[in-house]
Scaffold this motif. Sequence first.
Motif, PDB file in Angstrom:
ATOM      1  N   ILE A 131      10.994  67.391 -29.811  1.00 23.54           N
ATOM      2  CA  ILE A 131      12.200  67.205 -30.623  1.00 23.54           C
ATOM      3  C   ILE A 131      13.409  66.941 -29.728  1.00 23.54           C
TER       4      ILE A 131
ATOM      5  N   PHE B 248      13.252  63.435 -28.411  1.00 23.03           N
ATOM      6  CA  PHE B 248      13.562  62.489 -29.484  1.00 23.03           C
ATOM      7  C   PHE B 248      15.072  62.407 -29.714  1.00 23.03           C
ATOM      8  N   VAL B 249      15.737  63.553 -29.773  1.00 26.47           N
ATOM      9  CA  VAL B 249      17.176  63.584 -30.012  1.00 26.47           C
ATOM     10  C   VAL B 249      17.936  62.987 -28.828  1.00 26.47           C
TER      11      VAL B 249
ATOM     12  N   ASN C 277      16.945  60.904 -26.667  1.00 23.53           N
ATOM     13  CA  ASN C 277      16.623  59.494 -26.460  1.00 23.53           C
ATOM     14  C   ASN C 277      17.208  58.604 -27.557  1.00 23.53           C
TER      15      ASN C 277
ATOM     16  N   TYR D 229      17.284  59.340 -30.987  1.00 19.17           N
ATOM     17  CA  TYR D 229      16.489  59.442 -32.214  1.00 19.17           C
ATOM     18  C   TYR D 229      15.413  58.370 -32.288  1.00 19.17           C
ATOM     19  N   THR D 230      14.804  58.130 -31.167  1.00 19.47           N
ATOM     20  CA  THR D 230      13.717  57.158 -31.112  1.00 19.47           C
ATOM     21  C   THR D 230      12.827  57.491 -29.924  1.00 19.47           C
TER      22      THR D 230
ATOM     23  N   TYR E 213      21.397  50.111 -28.617  1.00 18.36           N
ATOM     24  CA  TYR E 213      22.172  50.188 -29.844  1.00 18.36           C
ATOM     25  C   TYR E 213      23.467  49.395 -29.711  1.00 18.36           C
TER      26      TYR E 213
ATOM     27  N   TYR F 119      29.442  58.013 -28.895  1.00 10.71           N
ATOM     28  CA  TYR F 119      27.983  58.119 -28.923  1.00 10.71           C
ATOM     29  C   TYR F 119      27.347  57.109 -27.968  1.00 10.71           C
TER      30      TYR F 119
END
Length: 124
Positions: free
Chosen positions: A56, A59-60, A62, A64-65, A71, A88
């Motif tokens: 988790i 994932f966070v 990185n 959320y992927t 992005y 962000y």
Amino acid sequence: MKKKEILKKVGILFLNFVLFYALLRAIIAIGEHTGAVWVYKIGTVSYGLLAGGLIIAFFVLNGYTFNKPDYEPEDLPDRWSEEKKREYLEKLPANREKAKKLIYILLPLIVSLSISYIELTFFK
């Protein structure tokens, strides 16, 4: 990437694997030797919870992927202000570096649990 850097990373992964696996085997051996099944259960559940928490966290951190997409501000939620989007996007590279470092703990932990599961399923 230089060979020396690659060998260092592989060495760290291997050392972490040896440590995690040795600790897991020690927990299992203590549980078998004392006849206390709770030692085994608490140890393996702790390993599983640690692995889940690290997955988790990875994932966070990185973005959320599990992939590494770049992005753009328009990819982020519309309800975010421009300042929040900019902040962000500025933090994302540093967070991804932290996520890369988690791999050195996460991968050996998952391999240790997998080997233990395979031993338990097929060899005992």
